[in-house]
Write a protein that holds these residues in place. Structure first.
Motif, short mmCIF file in Angstrom:
data_model
loop_
_atom_site.label_atom_id
_atom_site.label_comp_id
_atom_site.label_asym_id
_atom_site.label_seq_id
_atom_site.Cartn_x
_atom_site.Cartn_y
_atom_site.Cartn_z
N ASN A 149 19.36 2.47 59.82
CA ASN A 149 20.12 3.60 59.28
C ASN A 149 20.13 3.64 57.76
O ASN A 149 21.04 4.18 57.15
CB ASN A 149 21.56 3.61 59.81
CG ASN A 149 21.61 3.93 61.27
OD1 ASN A 149 20.81 4.70 61.78
ND2 ASN A 149 22.54 3.31 61.97
N HIS A 150 19.14 3.05 57.14
CA HIS A 150 19.04 3.10 55.68
C HIS A 150 18.36 4.40 55.29
O HIS A 150 17.27 4.70 55.75
CB HIS A 150 18.23 1.90 55.18
CG HIS A 150 18.41 1.62 53.74
ND1 HIS A 150 17.72 2.27 52.78
CD2 HIS A 150 19.23 0.76 53.09
CE1 HIS A 150 18.09 1.83 51.58
NE2 HIS A 150 19.01 0.91 51.76
N GLY A 151 19.01 5.19 54.45
CA GLY A 151 18.47 6.49 54.05
C GLY A 151 17.25 6.36 53.16
O GLY A 151 17.15 5.44 52.35
N SER A 152 16.30 7.23 53.32
CA SER A 152 15.09 7.32 52.49
C SER A 152 14.28 6.03 52.49
O SER A 152 13.72 5.64 51.47
CB SER A 152 15.44 7.69 51.05
OG SER A 152 16.10 8.92 51.02
N SER A 153 14.22 5.35 53.63
CA SER A 153 13.46 4.11 53.68
C SER A 153 12.22 4.22 54.54
O SER A 153 11.35 3.35 54.47
CB SER A 153 14.35 2.97 54.21
OG SER A 153 14.75 3.24 55.53
N VAL A 154 12.10 5.26 55.36
CA VAL A 154 10.93 5.42 56.22
C VAL A 154 9.93 6.33 55.52
O VAL A 154 10.26 7.44 55.11
CB VAL A 154 11.31 6.01 57.59
CG1 VAL A 154 10.08 6.31 58.41
CG2 VAL A 154 12.23 5.07 58.32
#
Length: 89
Positions: free
Chosen positions: A29-34
């Motif tokens: 659920n880490h934003g902008s990590s994928v």
């Protein structure tokens, strides 16, 4: 004598907004990590998380966008979760 009517100019084309290429990870659920990458030479699309190192690969075609790869990853996660829920019940 009358003046010739000039042809009306066509309206300017609207620009399409660019789609995202960076998304939030469904596992950590880490934003902008994928980040999604498309290899058209080998017809492979890959989505990978920089934080938890999870990744997903799928086949692509000429019309595939990064959002399509991410959406397939989310759909696959949901499909696996529903199969596990059915087996556990």
């Amino acid at each position: 004598m009358g003046k010739r009517k000039s042809a009306a100019k066509p309206p300017p084309k609207k620009r399409m907004d660019k789609l995202d290429t960076v998304f939030s990870c469904p596992f950590c659920n880490h934003g902008s990590s994928v980040e999604c990458r498309i290899d058209m030479k080998n017809l492979i699309g890959e989505a990978s998380c920089r934080i938890c190192q999870e990744n997903f690969s799928t086949t692509v075609n000429a019309l595939t966008e990064p959002i399509d790869i991410y959406s397939e990853w989310i759909d696959e996660c949901e499909r696996v979760n529903t199969v596990e829920d059915d087996d556990g019940a």
